[in-house]
Scaffold this motif. Structure first.
Motif, PDB file in Angstrom:
ATOM      1  N   UNK A 267       0.840  -1.193   0.000  1.00  0.00           N
ATOM      2  CA  UNK A 267       0.000   0.000   0.000  1.00  0.00           C
ATOM      3  C   UNK A 267       0.874   1.241   0.000  1.00  0.00           C
ATOM      4  N   UNK A 268       0.498   2.232  -0.800  1.00  0.00           N
ATOM      5  CA  UNK A 268       1.317   3.437  -0.832  1.00  0.00           C
ATOM      6  C   UNK A 268       1.286   4.134   0.523  1.00  0.00           C
ATOM      7  N   UNK A 269       2.399   4.711   0.871  1.00  0.00           N
ATOM      8  CA  UNK A 269       2.485   5.404   2.148  1.00  0.00           C
ATOM      9  C   UNK A 269       2.385   6.889   1.877  1.00  0.00           C
ATOM     10  N   UNK A 270       1.214   7.440   2.129  1.00  0.00           N
ATOM     11  CA  UNK A 270       1.041   8.866   1.906  1.00  0.00           C
ATOM     12  C   UNK A 270       1.963   9.631   2.836  1.00  0.00           C
ATOM     13  N   UNK A 271       2.606  10.613   2.320  1.00  0.00           N
ATOM     14  CA  UNK A 271       3.524  11.395   3.144  1.00  0.00           C
ATOM     15  C   UNK A 271       4.840  10.691   3.337  1.00  0.00           C
ATOM     16  N   UNK A 272       5.071   9.601   2.591  1.00  0.00           N
ATOM     17  CA  UNK A 272       6.297   8.838   2.784  1.00  0.00           C
ATOM     18  C   UNK A 272       7.518   9.619   2.320  1.00  0.00           C
TER      19      UNK A 272
ATOM     20  N   UNK B 194      -5.107  11.693  19.046  1.00  0.00           N
ATOM     21  CA  UNK B 194      -4.117  10.999  18.215  1.00  0.00           C
ATOM     22  C   UNK B 194      -4.797   9.881  17.413  1.00  0.00           C
ATOM     23  N   UNK B 195      -5.682   9.118  18.067  1.00  0.00           N
ATOM     24  CA  UNK B 195      -6.335   7.999  17.379  1.00  0.00           C
ATOM     25  C   UNK B 195      -7.209   8.491  16.224  1.00  0.00           C
ATOM     26  N   UNK B 196      -7.902   9.620  16.435  1.00  0.00           N
ATOM     27  CA  UNK B 196      -8.754  10.140  15.361  1.00  0.00           C
ATOM     28  C   UNK B 196      -7.909  10.557  14.156  1.00  0.00           C
ATOM     29  N   UNK B 197      -6.777  11.205  14.430  1.00  0.00           N
ATOM     30  CA  UNK B 197      -5.904  11.590  13.311  1.00  0.00           C
ATOM     31  C   UNK B 197      -5.341  10.361  12.615  1.00  0.00           C
ATOM     32  N   UNK B 198      -5.005   9.347  13.411  1.00  0.00           N
ATOM     33  CA  UNK B 198      -4.457   8.117  12.839  1.00  0.00           C
ATOM     34  C   UNK B 198      -5.511   7.425  11.971  1.00  0.00           C
ATOM     35  N   UNK B 199      -6.753   7.447  12.431  1.00  0.00           N
ATOM     36  CA  UNK B 199      -7.836   6.879  11.622  1.00  0.00           C
ATOM     37  C   UNK B 199      -7.914   7.587  10.263  1.00  0.00           C
TER      38      UNK B 199
ATOM     39  N   UNK C  51       4.925  18.409  24.436  1.00  0.00           N
ATOM     40  CA  UNK C  51       4.972  17.877  23.075  1.00  0.00           C
ATOM     41  C   UNK C  51       3.642  17.239  22.697  1.00  0.00           C
ATOM     42  N   UNK C  52       3.065  16.496  23.643  1.00  0.00           N
ATOM     43  CA  UNK C  52       1.799  15.811  23.358  1.00  0.00           C
ATOM     44  C   UNK C  52       0.676  16.787  23.035  1.00  0.00           C
ATOM     45  N   UNK C  53       0.763  17.981  23.604  1.00  0.00           N
ATOM     46  CA  UNK C  53      -0.238  19.022  23.326  1.00  0.00           C
ATOM     47  C   UNK C  53      -0.099  19.587  21.920  1.00  0.00           C
ATOM     48  N   UNK C  54       1.102  19.488  21.383  1.00  0.00           N
ATOM     49  CA  UNK C  54       1.455  20.184  20.146  1.00  0.00           C
ATOM     50  C   UNK C  54       0.908  19.419  18.928  1.00  0.00           C
ATOM     51  N   UNK C  55       0.006  20.063  18.155  1.00  0.00           N
ATOM     52  CA  UNK C  55      -0.564  19.373  16.992  1.00  0.00           C
ATOM     53  C   UNK C  55       0.497  18.883  16.006  1.00  0.00           C
ATOM     54  N   UNK C  56       1.588  19.628  15.881  1.00  0.00           N
ATOM     55  CA  UNK C  56       2.641  19.213  14.950  1.00  0.00           C
ATOM     56  C   UNK C  56       3.278  17.906  15.431  1.00  0.00           C
ATOM     57  N   UNK C  57       3.492  17.812  16.740  1.00  0.00           N
ATOM     58  CA  UNK C  57       4.085  16.586  17.264  1.00  0.00           C
ATOM     59  C   UNK C  57       3.097  15.424  17.162  1.00  0.00           C
TER      60      UNK C  57
ATOM     61  N   UNK D 244       0.987  15.036  14.860  1.00  0.00           N
ATOM     62  CA  UNK D 244       1.003  14.609  13.460  1.00  0.00           C
ATOM     63  C   UNK D 244       2.201  13.705  13.189  1.00  0.00           C
ATOM     64  N   UNK D 245       3.355  14.069  13.781  1.00  0.00           N
ATOM     65  CA  UNK D 245       4.551  13.232  13.616  1.00  0.00           C
ATOM     66  C   UNK D 245       4.325  11.837  14.185  1.00  0.00           C
ATOM     67  N   UNK D 246       3.714  11.813  15.360  1.00  0.00           N
ATOM     68  CA  UNK D 246       3.411  10.528  15.997  1.00  0.00           C
ATOM     69  C   UNK D 246       2.517   9.686  15.099  1.00  0.00           C
ATOM     70  N   UNK D 247       1.459  10.333  14.606  1.00  0.00           N
ATOM     71  CA  UNK D 247       0.484   9.648  13.765  1.00  0.00           C
ATOM     72  C   UNK D 247       1.163   9.094  12.516  1.00  0.00           C
ATOM     73  N   UNK D 248       1.999   9.912  11.882  1.00  0.00           N
ATOM     74  CA  UNK D 248       2.692   9.457  10.674  1.00  0.00           C
ATOM     75  C   UNK D 248       3.583   8.263  10.987  1.00  0.00           C
TER      76      UNK D 248
END
Ligand SMILES: [Zn+2]
Length: 436
Positions: free
Chosen positions: A175-180, A232-237, A401-407, A409-413
């Motif tokens: 499967x292609x990895x978006x953002x890879x 985090x789970x919602x973004x990962x979904x 860091x956990x509060x930070x949306x950018x972080x 996103x990194x976690x989710x990716x």
């Protein structure tokens, strides 16, 4: 004369006495409402155990609860304000002094419910709790779990007609990895043809830890684990569902309590291929930092810290408020869940190291390898299951860091890359093994 007046006074006051609180009467310390599609929970917390009776009426649908030894206090009246118009189950609440020292709560319902009313002894930060769980009698038509089950069934029928689906024209190996493109180092390219295609739906169960009465760990500045892991789970979904063949089941998609066994049951019901529980716990030392990944162990935990973490997670049911009476009926399921196989653990370790490898690229790791312990939520016998501790919320830096949306996103990716990498390398998942 004076004496008679006094007697009259005493007489009047004893008349009024039944309405006044007695020293041994319970008093409410908090009321909480947790609305969700699965069920709405109402909790009355008190300094002494409450005694309640309840009944339901039809047309109109109502739940009526009488509680002994309580007065119509401002705290009880908070219940009215705390009930939201969006509540899927409760339309309105009324409270009244039904009899001296008996209050009556009337819930006007949006649909027929099967209530569970039970009490919980003090645990963690909570005193006595009277819990009213309002389960809809009929599951919602737009229930995502049901939708996934139906999609699975349609797929199974389609496959029965076409036993060997033709290969995709592009013959894409994974499967292609978006953002890879932003990935620091892509996975080594496999030999052409060595990687089997994923030619059926893959269902990933995402399990945001805690919820409702169970806040999980709380960071030094007040960030709650249950909130951050849901975000985090919602973004990962959303991230995973960009892959055409992937579907995601959320074991909870709101702020409510889901028992550990129920999380596993939901995943098995949709035939989940993977189970990923997401956490951000506290640790014994505030200096502790870094992500970690856990799998089930069939014996001793891989470290004292892993054992401690599993014990803490497994206590979630007590804090969240499990109805122990209802659970006694599910011994069969419990026995089944104790049959996790060596194969499941082996697959979970492989999945875990793929995710850990990717997490190591975005931040520090707490331990360089997947740890193992007896986590109740990882016990689906046939589903590779991992628990990801994204960071230690008890560490002030990691909490920020956990509060930070950018972080986030990194976690989710990173988690998404790890999962896709695993799926790309090991598509021979359980159902296919069984089918052949
Ligand atoms: Zn946790």
């Amino acid at each position: 004369m004076k004496r008679r007046e006094l007697l009259l006074y005493v007489g009047a006051s004893s008349w009024a006495l039944p309405l006044l609180a007695r020293p041994d009467d319970p008093s409410l310390v908090a009321v909480r409402v947790w609305p969700a599609k699965d069920y709405t929970r109402v909790t009355l917390e008190s300094d002494k155990a409450l005694v309640a009776r309840h009944f339901i009426t039809e047309a109109p649908e109502r739940l009526v609860v009488d509680i002994d030894g309580l007065d119509l206090s401002p705290r009880l009246k908070e219940l009215v304000a705390k009930t939201q118009p969006e509540d899927p189950n409760i339309a309105a609440v009324r409270v009244g002094q039904y009899q001296p020292r008996v209050v009556r709560i009337v819930f006007d319902l949006k649909q027929a419910i099967a209530p569970q009313v039970f009490t919980l002894s003090p645990v963690a930060a909570y005193q006595h709790r009277l819990v009213l769980d309002l389960y809809p009698k009929a599951p919602a038509v737009d229930d995502p779990l049901l939708a996934l089950v139906l999609e699975r069934e349609r797929e199974a029928q389609g496959q029965a007609q076409v036993p060997a689906p033709p290969p995709a024209p592009s013959s894409t190996p994974a499967p292609p990895v978006a953002g890879a493109s932003s990935a620091p180092s892509p996975a080594p390219a496999p030999k052409p043809g060595a990687r089997p295609k994923i030619d059926r739906l893959i269902v990933v169960a995402l399990d945001p830890g805690h919820g409702g009465e169970d806040p999980g760990a709380i960071g030094p500045s007040g960030l709650r684990e249950k909130d951050v892991v849901l975000a985090v789970a919602r973004q990962l979904r959303d991230r995973l569902e960009q892959e055409p063949r992937l579907r995601v089941l959320m074991t909870r998609d709101g702020d409510f309590f889901v028992p550990l066994q129920e999380r596993v049951r939901k995943a098995r019901k949709v035939g989940a291929d993977l189970f990923v529980s997401i956490h951000a716990d506290a640790f014994l030392r505030p200096q502790a930092r870094g992500a970690s990944v856990f799998a089930l162990s069939d014996g001793a935990a891989s470290s004292a810290a892993a054992r401690w973490m599993a014990q803490k997670e497994n206590a979630a049911d007590a804090v969240g408020g499990l109805n122990n009476v209802a659970v006694k009926d599910s011994t069969v399921l419990r026995t089944l869940l104790d049959m996790s196989t060596t194969a499941q653990i082996k697959d979970s370790l492989a999945l875990g190291s793929d995710v850990l490898g990717q997490l190591g690229k975005v931040g520090k790791l707490h331990k360089p390898r997947v740890e193992q312990a007896g986590f109740a939520v990882l016990k689906a016998p046939d589903v590779p299951s991992i628990l990801v501790e994204t960071a230690f919320i008890s560490n002030p830096e990691e909490e920020q860091k956990l509060r930070d949306p950018a972080y986030q996103r990194q976690l989710v990716d990173a988690i998404a890359r790890g999962l896709l990498r695993y799926l790309g390398r090991r598509p021979a998942l359980k159902r296919e093994r069984n089918a052949t």
